[in-house]
Every structure is written in structure tokens, then in C-alpha cells.
Write a protein that holds these residues in place. Sequence first.
Motif, short mmCIF file in Angstrom:
data_model
loop_
_atom_site.label_atom_id
_atom_site.label_comp_id
_atom_site.label_asym_id
_atom_site.label_seq_id
_atom_site.Cartn_x
_atom_site.Cartn_y
_atom_site.Cartn_z
N GLY A 103 0.97 -1.12 0.17
CA GLY A 103 0.09 -0.07 -0.02
C GLY A 103 0.89 1.34 0.07
O GLY A 103 0.71 2.23 -0.82
N LEU A 104 1.67 1.45 1.07
CA LEU A 104 2.37 2.83 1.04
C LEU A 104 3.52 3.00 -0.11
O LEU A 104 3.83 3.67 -0.45
N SER A 105 4.14 1.55 -0.56
CA SER A 105 5.08 1.86 -1.65
C SER A 105 4.32 2.27 -2.69
O SER A 105 4.93 3.06 -3.59
N VAL A 106 3.05 1.74 -3.08
CA VAL A 106 2.44 2.18 -4.25
C VAL A 106 1.90 3.56 -3.99
O VAL A 106 2.00 4.30 -4.97
N CYS A 107 1.70 4.04 -2.78
CA CYS A 107 1.14 5.41 -2.71
C CYS A 107 2.38 6.36 -2.96
O CYS A 107 2.28 7.34 -3.48
N HIS A 108 3.40 6.03 -2.42
CA HIS A 108 4.66 6.80 -2.53
C HIS A 108 5.05 7.00 -3.82
O HIS A 108 5.48 7.97 -4.72
N GLY A 109 4.96 5.92 -4.89
CA GLY A 109 5.16 5.88 -6.23
C GLY A 109 4.24 6.66 -7.01
O GLY A 109 4.47 7.58 -7.82
N ILE A 110 3.10 6.80 -6.68
CA ILE A 110 1.95 7.46 -7.45
C ILE A 110 2.10 9.00 -6.93
O ILE A 110 1.94 9.75 -7.88
N VAL A 111 2.38 9.24 -5.91
CA VAL A 111 2.59 10.72 -5.40
C VAL A 111 3.72 11.32 -6.17
O VAL A 111 3.75 12.31 -6.39
N GLU A 112 4.89 10.60 -6.22
CA GLU A 112 6.14 11.09 -6.75
C GLU A 112 5.85 11.20 -8.44
O GLU A 112 6.06 12.23 -8.99
N SER A 113 5.21 10.28 -8.86
CA SER A 113 4.93 10.54 -10.48
C SER A 113 3.92 11.49 -10.83
O SER A 113 4.21 12.18 -11.79
N MET A 114 3.32 12.49 -9.68
CA MET A 114 2.36 13.48 -9.87
C MET A 114 3.06 14.78 -9.63
O MET A 114 2.63 15.82 -9.65
N GLY A 115 4.53 14.56 -9.42
CA GLY A 115 5.34 15.59 -8.74
C GLY A 115 5.41 16.20 -7.62
O GLY A 115 5.72 17.23 -7.20
N GLY A 116 4.68 15.50 -6.60
CA GLY A 116 4.58 15.58 -5.23
C GLY A 116 5.29 14.89 -4.25
O GLY A 116 6.25 14.19 -4.79
N HIS A 117 5.21 14.85 -2.94
CA HIS A 117 5.86 13.74 -2.19
C HIS A 117 5.03 13.60 -0.71
O HIS A 117 3.94 14.46 -0.41
N ILE A 118 5.40 12.46 -0.09
CA ILE A 118 4.86 12.39 1.24
C ILE A 118 5.77 12.43 2.18
O ILE A 118 6.97 11.94 2.22
N ASP A 119 5.26 13.25 3.13
CA ASP A 119 6.03 13.05 4.49
C ASP A 119 5.25 12.71 5.72
O ASP A 119 4.14 12.50 5.74
N VAL A 120 5.98 12.00 6.63
CA VAL A 120 5.46 11.48 7.78
C VAL A 120 6.07 11.58 9.14
O VAL A 120 7.26 11.61 9.04
N THR A 121 5.43 11.85 10.12
CA THR A 121 6.06 11.92 11.36
C THR A 121 5.10 11.08 12.29
O THR A 121 4.14 11.07 12.20
N SER A 122 6.06 10.49 13.20
CA SER A 122 5.10 9.62 14.15
C SER A 122 5.95 9.52 15.15
O SER A 122 7.10 9.47 15.39
N THR A 123 5.14 8.98 16.46
CA THR A 123 5.85 9.01 17.69
C THR A 123 5.06 7.49 18.16
O THR A 123 3.84 7.44 18.26
#
Length: 557
Positions: free
Chosen positions: A522-542
Motif C-alpha cells: 500500500g504505502l509503496s504504491v502510494c509513494h510511487g503515485i505521488v512522486e509521479s505526480m510531482g509531489g511527495h509524502i512526509d510522515v511524522t510519528s511517535t
Amino acid sequence: MMAIRADDRKIGRFILGNMTLVPLVPFLVLLVVGAILFAGAMEKNIMGRISQTARDHGAMVDTYLKERRADLELLATLSSFEALSEPAHLEKAFGNLKASSGAFMDLGVFDETGVHVAYTGPYRLEGIDYQEEFWFRKTMADGSWVSDVFSGFRKTPHVVVAVRVEGARHPWVLRATIDTDRFQSLVGGVRIGETGEAFLVNDDGVYQSQRSSRGRLMEKDPDHASYTTGDGPWGARVIASRDGVARVVASVGLTEKPWRLVVVQDKGEAFESLLRIYLVIFGVMVGGGGGLLAVGVALTARIVGRLRRSDDQAVHLEEQLYRAARLAELGEMAAGFAHEINNPLQVMQSELAYMGEIMGDVEKGRGNLGELRESLGQLKLQIGRCSDITRSVLNFGRKSASKDRAVPIGDFLMDVVKMVRSRAEVGGVLLQTEIPEKGAEVWGDPSRLQQVFLNLINNALDAVASRHGSCGGMVRVSVCDASENLCIAVEDNGEGMTEGTLAKIFSPFFTSKPPGSGTGLGLSVCHGIVESMGGHIDVTSTAGAGSVFTVSLPRCS
């Protein structure tokens, strides 16, 4: 992750350029350097050959003149002035001289005053006084003399050889005329190709032998100054003649006489073999370059074809991967969809029971048809709800072609939230939204964006359920309008992630869920989709406090 189809034409030009230029440049450099070196060697050979011809024939003329002087000196040694003054004896001596060398036309004896006392030959020259003639005075002064070509009393061009003899009582002179035809053939017989020739000139540039191409005997050569300006690096040089023809010339000075033997040849003929070599080299250059280009074009077409097939396979595999991820999301939402459909089904079941009672009353004549119509309307409304839910499920799971367009982010996110709201309600999770009704637009494929946010929200619901169970969970979807990008945040108060998990969440097939609960795609595919559209995904977690996934997408201009 995202397979992008290659620009075949651009890649083809790049490959063809490298496959042709890389071998072609050193090939041409070697060919040009070899041509220059070979041309230098050929020029040296041509110039050296002409220069050697001049030296050889110059030495031959020198030897010829030296032998003629030696013939007269030998005759003077064997005979006295008195003996040679006798016509019969002089005639006999001349006959012996012609028999031995065949180089003389006549023979004469002169006393110390320059009077021609005896002569044998075709002219009548006895008694002529030569005391004031230059050749006589030079012979008496230097001991011997070879004249330039001159006419003299005979009125015809000739060359004489004279020697001074020290007699018993007084010095005297023995002179002979060299056979003009034989002397001219000695020099004029030199031929090099069609245009090459040899000739003699004196210090003043006057022809001392007949030149076959131009000029006459005893005329002045207009190019004579260039014959004495020094030889080239290989003993010859190229001059531009007064007649407009470039010629290769080599010359050598004689020792017996201040003459210069000159050998000339038209430059075009002299360098004809070099020109043929240049044509061969040019042919090799064109043929070799054409061959390299043909091979490069063929190999480039083959490589580009394979790249195209590889791209097609990658796109096909990518679509299968998206499809698998979407089906996995669909499976995780199945419970919510079942609950969503169950509610209208329960309403429909109640309405059907109520309609049955109304129909019984109608049969007894006590029923109200208005209530029956209301129940039918409720059935129609609930069937429409079921149809909408089923359509959304089918649309999410259906394979569709990728097509980018402007997507209004507000309406789009509200539709996505509707798809998961039932699952949140079933799990006891509070699903909050901070989405403007009329926000900006982003450019992308709606179906793939839907896949991204459904995956992020479902992951958030799973994380909340793992920590809070069916009570206390919260998931918030919000939109932040930045200067150039739109930021969509999916925040939860779930169990969070450790540093080690954060470093690997976008790796294919990595999952923190228990076996059988996730594919890791899931997240691997999401990362590829967003990158292909010229965007990026950031994540913060505790760990133990929750996570925030922020998707940044370019605005649609």
C-alpha cells in the motif's frame, strides 16, 4: 515504483549519437593523421625524385663538357702547332677525334694573336681574326673555355670548347664546336611524365638548350629568378610560372660552366598520385562513416525496440500492482461496505412487512393506499442507497486507464471520506474532517489519488483500532493551502511507529501488521503515485502517540 514509458525518439538519438560519434571521432582522427603523414611522405618522395633527376642530369652534362675539354687537351698533347697547322694533318686528327667521341662538328687552330690559321669543318673560317672575341681572350687568360650558346660568324647557335696549349715558342689555341644536335638531345631527352622536362639556363636566365614546352634557344626565361632562390625542404619546390601554371621545379648548378640545369613538371601531374590517394582516403572515410552510421541505426532500432517492450512490460506489471493494492484496500473495507448495505436492507425489510399489513387491510376494505405509496417510496430510496454503495465499490475495484485531469480537492476528499465513514462508525472511531468546500485544484489521476487517500485513511483506522479498540480512536483529514502546493494531512492517535519502522515503511512488501493482515504494497504504491505526480509524502510519528502522513501535491495552474 512508477514505470514511465521512455521517450523513444530522445533515447534513440542519444544512443545513436553515442554509438556513432564515439567510434567515428577516433576513426576520423586516425584517418586524417594517417593521411597527413602519408601525404607528407608522398610529397617528400615526389620532390626528392625531381630533385634527384636534376642532380643526375646536371652531373651528366658536367661530365660531357669535361670529356670534350679532355679530348682537345689530349689532341694538343699528341700533336704540335706546326703539325696541326697543316690541313691534311688537321683533317686526319679531326677524323680520329670524331671516331673516338663523335661529339664535334669542326676543329680549328689559332695562333697567339687570335688568327684562325687552320680549320676543318663545314664553314670557311681560315684567316679570321678572333683576337677581340671574348671567348679567345678568356681562353688565353684561363687556359680553357666553354662558351655559352652564341651565333658568332656562323650566324647559327653553337657551343665551342677551347683550350690554350703552351707551345715550344709561343702559346696557341685549339678550339672545337660541339655537335649542337647531340648536345641538345643530351639535355632535352630528359622526360618526366607528360609535362616534365629539363633545360639549361645561364646566369642571366638565357636558354642554353631548347625547351620543348615554350621559349626558344638563346631567349630569356621569364621565371629564371625563381630557379636560383634556393631549394625546398626536399630539394624541390612549387613555383607559380608567369603563364599561370603551378610547377614543381628543381635545379642544380654545373661546375664546368656557370649554367644551371633545371627540371620542371606541372604540379597537377606531379601530385596526381597523391590526389588519387586523397580520393581513396575520402572514399574510406565516407564508406567507413556510412557503415558505422548504418550499424548504429540498426542497433539503435533494436535497442529502442527492446526498451519499448521493457517499458510495456513494466507498465503492465505496475497496473497489476495497483490493481492488487486496490483489491487489498477493497477487502479491508468490506466490513464497512457490508454494514453500509445492511442498514438500507433492514429498512427495506421493515417496509415490506408494513406493506404486507397494509395489503391485508386493503383486502378487508380498511387499508390506506397513501401509506402504501409512502412505503414504496422508502423502498425506492433504500434501493438507490444500495445502488450507490455498490457502484462506489465497483468503481474502486474496476481496472481503468490512467487519465490525468484537474481534481477539485475539497469535493474529491469528501467523496473518499464517505467511502470509509461506515467502517469508522462500525469500529467506534471518530472521523473528523477539515476540508474547505471550495478549495483549489490539483492535477492528477482521480482513481490513483483515491487509492492513495483510502490507503492512508484505512492504515490510520487500523492503527487506532490496535491501540484503542472500539472506543477513543480519532482520525482527522485536513487540507492546508500552501503557496505552491496543497498539503493534505491524515492524522491519527493510534499506536505510532518506531524509528526503525519509519525507515522502511515505503519499501515494497514491508508491513508492520500481523501475518495475513497486510501485503506491504500500500504505502509503496502510494509513494510511487505521488512522486509521479510531482509531489511527495512526509510522515511524522511517535510510538504510542500516533502518526501524521502529509501528502504535498502541486497546484493545478
